[in-house]
Design a protein around this motif. Sequence first.
Motif, PDB file in Angstrom:
ATOM      1  N   PRO A   1       0.938  -1.167   0.063  1.00 51.20           N
ATOM      2  CA  PRO A   1       0.158  -0.188  -0.150  1.00 51.20           C
ATOM      3  C   PRO A   1       0.884   1.209   0.073  1.00 51.20           C
ATOM      4  O   PRO A   1       2.057   1.111   0.306  1.00 51.20           O
ATOM      5  N   VAL A   2       0.067   2.225  -0.442  1.00 50.75           N
ATOM      6  CA  VAL A   2       0.871   3.504  -0.569  1.00 50.75           C
ATOM      7  C   VAL A   2       1.165   4.006   0.919  1.00 50.75           C
ATOM      8  O   VAL A   2       0.285   4.009   2.057  1.00 50.75           O
ATOM      9  N   ASP A   3       2.217   4.420   1.597  1.00 54.65           N
ATOM     10  CA  ASP A   3       2.662   4.810   2.626  1.00 54.65           C
ATOM     11  C   ASP A   3       2.024   6.446   2.882  1.00 54.65           C
ATOM     12  O   ASP A   3       2.706   7.299   2.251  1.00 54.65           O
TER      13      ASP A   3
ATOM     14  N   ASP B   1      -0.169  10.991  -5.924  1.00 53.86           N
ATOM     15  CA  ASP B   1       0.153  10.713  -7.270  1.00 53.86           C
ATOM     16  C   ASP B   1       0.854  12.007  -8.105  1.00 53.86           C
ATOM     17  O   ASP B   1       1.611  11.649  -9.038  1.00 53.86           O
ATOM     18  N   VAL B   2       1.122  13.036  -7.451  1.00 55.38           N
ATOM     19  CA  VAL B   2       1.573  14.099  -8.224  1.00 55.38           C
ATOM     20  C   VAL B   2       2.817  13.970  -8.047  1.00 55.38           C
ATOM     21  O   VAL B   2       3.836  14.548  -8.829  1.00 55.38           O
ATOM     22  N   ASP B   3       3.217  13.503  -6.703  1.00 54.95           N
ATOM     23  CA  ASP B   3       4.819  13.070  -6.425  1.00 54.95           C
ATOM     24  C   ASP B   3       5.482  11.982  -7.166  1.00 54.95           C
ATOM     25  O   ASP B   3       6.569  12.239  -7.536  1.00 54.95           O
TER      26      ASP B   3
ATOM     27  N   VAL C   1       1.279   9.036 -26.256  1.00 57.11           N
ATOM     28  CA  VAL C   1       0.789   9.947 -25.643  1.00 57.11           C
ATOM     29  C   VAL C   1      -0.458   9.348 -25.064  1.00 57.11           C
ATOM     30  O   VAL C   1      -0.931   9.591 -23.819  1.00 57.11           O
ATOM     31  N   LYS C   2      -1.305   8.680 -25.825  1.00 56.57           N
ATOM     32  CA  LYS C   2      -2.567   8.070 -25.145  1.00 56.57           C
ATOM     33  C   LYS C   2      -2.474   7.027 -24.403  1.00 56.57           C
ATOM     34  O   LYS C   2      -3.061   7.152 -23.357  1.00 56.57           O
ATOM     35  N   GLY C   3      -1.465   6.138 -24.312  1.00 52.46           N
ATOM     36  CA  GLY C   3      -1.024   5.420 -23.294  1.00 52.46           C
ATOM     37  C   GLY C   3      -0.721   5.821 -22.042  1.00 52.46           C
ATOM     38  O   GLY C   3      -1.149   5.391 -20.908  1.00 52.46           O
ATOM     39  N   VAL C   4       0.072   6.826 -21.928  1.00 57.03           N
ATOM     40  CA  VAL C   4       0.789   7.389 -20.822  1.00 57.03           C
ATOM     41  C   VAL C   4      -0.510   8.082 -20.030  1.00 57.03           C
ATOM     42  O   VAL C   4      -0.891   7.964 -18.730  1.00 57.03           O
ATOM     43  N   LEU C   5      -1.346   8.614 -20.891  1.00 59.95           N
ATOM     44  CA  LEU C   5      -2.538   9.465 -20.184  1.00 59.95           C
ATOM     45  C   LEU C   5      -3.492   8.384 -19.535  1.00 59.95           C
ATOM     46  O   LEU C   5      -4.246   8.421 -18.418  1.00 59.95           O
ATOM     47  N   ALA C   6      -3.727   7.132 -20.195  1.00 60.11           N
ATOM     48  CA  ALA C   6      -4.652   6.117 -20.009  1.00 60.11           C
ATOM     49  C   ALA C   6      -4.188   5.548 -18.702  1.00 60.11           C
ATOM     50  O   ALA C   6      -5.087   4.845 -17.818  1.00 60.11           O
ATOM     51  N   GLY C   7      -2.829   5.496 -18.543  1.00 58.36           N
ATOM     52  CA  GLY C   7      -2.281   5.033 -17.378  1.00 58.36           C
ATOM     53  C   GLY C   7      -2.643   5.573 -15.944  1.00 58.36           C
ATOM     54  O   GLY C   7      -2.163   5.209 -15.001  1.00 58.36           O
ATOM     55  N   LEU C   8      -3.158   6.803 -15.987  1.00 61.91           N
ATOM     56  CA  LEU C   8      -3.439   7.668 -15.069  1.00 61.91           C
ATOM     57  C   LEU C   8      -4.854   7.159 -14.418  1.00 61.91           C
ATOM     58  O   LEU C   8      -5.049   7.581 -13.317  1.00 61.91           O
ATOM     59  N   ASP C   9      -5.490   6.411 -14.915  1.00 63.15           N
ATOM     60  CA  ASP C   9      -7.009   6.074 -14.335  1.00 63.15           C
ATOM     61  C   ASP C   9      -6.609   5.403 -13.040  1.00 63.15           C
ATOM     62  O   ASP C   9      -5.788   4.425 -12.741  1.00 63.15           O
TER      63      ASP C   9
ATOM     64  N   ARG D   1      -3.947   6.772  -7.018  1.00 64.07           N
ATOM     65  CA  ARG D   1      -4.541   5.865  -7.975  1.00 64.07           C
ATOM     66  C   ARG D   1      -4.582   4.552  -7.537  1.00 64.07           C
ATOM     67  O   ARG D   1      -5.429   3.751  -7.883  1.00 64.07           O
ATOM     68  N   ASP D   2      -3.592   4.013  -6.822  1.00 62.15           N
ATOM     69  CA  ASP D   2      -3.684   2.590  -6.337  1.00 62.15           C
ATOM     70  C   ASP D   2      -3.985   2.717  -4.692  1.00 62.15           C
ATOM     71  O   ASP D   2      -2.994   3.093  -4.096  1.00 62.15           O
ATOM     72  N   LEU D   3      -4.967   2.096  -4.351  1.00 64.46           N
ATOM     73  CA  LEU D   3      -5.086   2.233  -2.808  1.00 64.46           C
ATOM     74  C   LEU D   3      -4.418   1.295  -1.913  1.00 64.46           C
ATOM     75  O   LEU D   3      -4.217   1.297  -0.438  1.00 64.46           O
ATOM     76  N   GLY D   4      -3.585   0.274  -2.570  1.00 61.99           N
ATOM     77  CA  GLY D   4      -2.815  -0.832  -1.846  1.00 61.99           C
ATOM     78  C   GLY D   4      -3.438  -2.129  -1.959  1.00 61.99           C
ATOM     79  O   GLY D   4      -4.256  -2.313  -2.371  1.00 61.99           O
ATOM     80  N   LEU D   5      -2.582  -3.032  -1.345  1.00 63.29           N
ATOM     81  CA  LEU D   5      -2.993  -4.414  -1.683  1.00 63.29           C
ATOM     82  C   LEU D   5      -4.046  -4.608  -0.714  1.00 63.29           C
ATOM     83  O   LEU D   5      -5.026  -5.436  -1.021  1.00 63.29           O
ATOM     84  N   GLN D   6      -4.037  -4.272   0.658  1.00 64.04           N
ATOM     85  CA  GLN D   6      -5.490  -4.400   1.523  1.00 64.04           C
ATOM     86  C   GLN D   6      -5.466  -3.105   2.235  1.00 64.04           C
ATOM     87  O   GLN D   6      -4.602  -2.364   2.815  1.00 64.04           O
TER      88      GLN D   6
END
Length: 467
Positions: A33-35, A161-163, A180-188, A225-230
Motif C-alpha cells: 500500500p501507499v505509505d 500521485d503528483v509526487d 501519448v494516449k497510453g501514458v494518459l490512460a495509465g493515470l486511471d 491511484r492505487d489504494l494498496g493491497l489491503q
Amino acid sequence: MKLAVLLGPVLIGPVLGASLLAPPARARAQSGPVDLTAQARQAPKPLPTTAVPASTATTPALPGADATAATVVVPPAPPAPPPHWALADAQGLLEAIQGIGKEGLFARDYQPATLAAAIADGEGPSLDATATKLFGWLAEDLRDGRTPMDSRAQWFVVDPDVDANPTPRLLTAALNAHNVKGVLAGLDPTNPDYALLRETLPKAKDPAIATLIRINMDRWRWLPRDLGLQYLLTNVPEQMLKLTVDNKIITSYRTIVGKPGRTATPQLAVKVQGVIFNPTWTVPQSIVKGEGLGVRLAANIPAAKRQGYAVTKSADGTITVVQQPGPKNSLGLMKLDMPNEHAIFIHDTPNRSLFALPSRALSHGCVRTERASELGMTMAMLGADLTPEQGVEYTLSGKYTRVPMTKTFPVYITYFTMARDVTGTMRSFDDLYGRDAPVLASFAAARQPHTGQRTSKEEVIKLDNPL
C-alpha cells in the motif's frame, strides 16, 4: 465465549484462509500500500520571478572615481523551451482529448480546435507550446481530479500521485515512447468502482444521472491511484465499512457516521498503527467541564469508580475523567488506533441496536462499526500476525491491550454518492452532507487552473466525543 461467536462465519470459514491470510494470486504493480504518513509535506515553493545575482564582477577603478568595486547583476537564464512535438504525437494528444468524454471529462476544457489548428500549421514552436500546455492540463485532471480543491468540502486526503508522477515526467515518457494516449490512460484509478462507473456512464439516459456519475468518477481521482493491497474503505453516504484485499471486498460492516453540520465526518486517508482491545476513553473537557461531569464525579470518587470512571484533579483545579475498559465504555470493546489531527477513529459502541436503523448519521464525527471485535481481530491478524486465540484472549480479558501493527494498513474515509454497494451493484446514496453541490457547480463551470493546493483549507474540527 467461543471463538466462533466472536469471529463469526466470515473469519472461520474458507474466506479468511483463501482471501485474507494467503497472498493474492495476482502480482501487483506495487509491492504494498501507499505509505500515507509522508504525504502531508508542503508543495515546493515557486522559483523566484525577480532577477537574482548569478555572478558578480569588479571593474578597475578609474582615476578620480570611487575605488569601490561595481556589482554587475546577471539575470537568470530563461526557462527551457517546451519539448518538440512530432505531428504523430500531437495527433495522438488530439485523439485523447476528443475521446476524453469516456473518462467523465469534457473535451472542450482542453481546446481541441486550437490544437487541431496548430497541427495543421505543422511542426514548430507554436505546436510545441500548445501541445505541451494542453497535455499538462489533461494529465493534471486525470491524475489529480478536475474539481478545484475549494469545491471539495472537508477533503483532507493528500493525494501522492503528483509526487510519484509529476507532469514533466509524464510528458517525457509520452514523447520518448511516442505513446501519448497510453501514458494518459495509465493515470486511471485502479479500483473496480472507477471502471464500473466508466462503463455505466454511456448507458445513462438521464443527464442528471450522467453528471452524478462524472463527479463520482472524479472523486476517485482525488484519492491515490492505487489504494494498496489491503485496506479499509468506509463510504460515509453508504454508511458501510469494507475490508478489501487485492481490490476485492472480503467483508463489510454497517457503520454509524457523523451527524450533518459541525459533526459531519471529514474525508481522510490515515494509517492504522495499532488495534486496541478494551480501550479507555478520556472524556473531553467539553463534557467534563462544560456539562459539569467532572464536578459531579469528583464529589464522590467511590461512586465514580463504581460507574467505571477514574477521576483525578490537578494542582490548578483541572479535573480529568477517564472511562475505564468494560462493556459500558463509550468506545465499546475495540478501537483502531489511527492518529490524525481530527481525532477521528473507527471503534465499537455499547449501543449496538443503532446499527439496525436505516439512517445512521448519529455520531460526533467518529465512525462506529458493528462486529467491532471481529474487525479488530481481523486487523490484528493481517497487520500484526496475531493468532485468533490471542485475539479472543485479549478481548475477553477486560484489560486495555494495544497490539501495534507491523504492516502498513491504510484506512480511507470517503464520500461517494454513486458507488458499488456491498453486493457489487452500482447505485446512488443520499448526499448526507450536501457535498455534491459544490462539485456539480464546478463541473458546470469552465475548468479552473490547478493551484497546487493539496487539501481543503477549512477548519479542522476536533470533536473527540463518541457519545
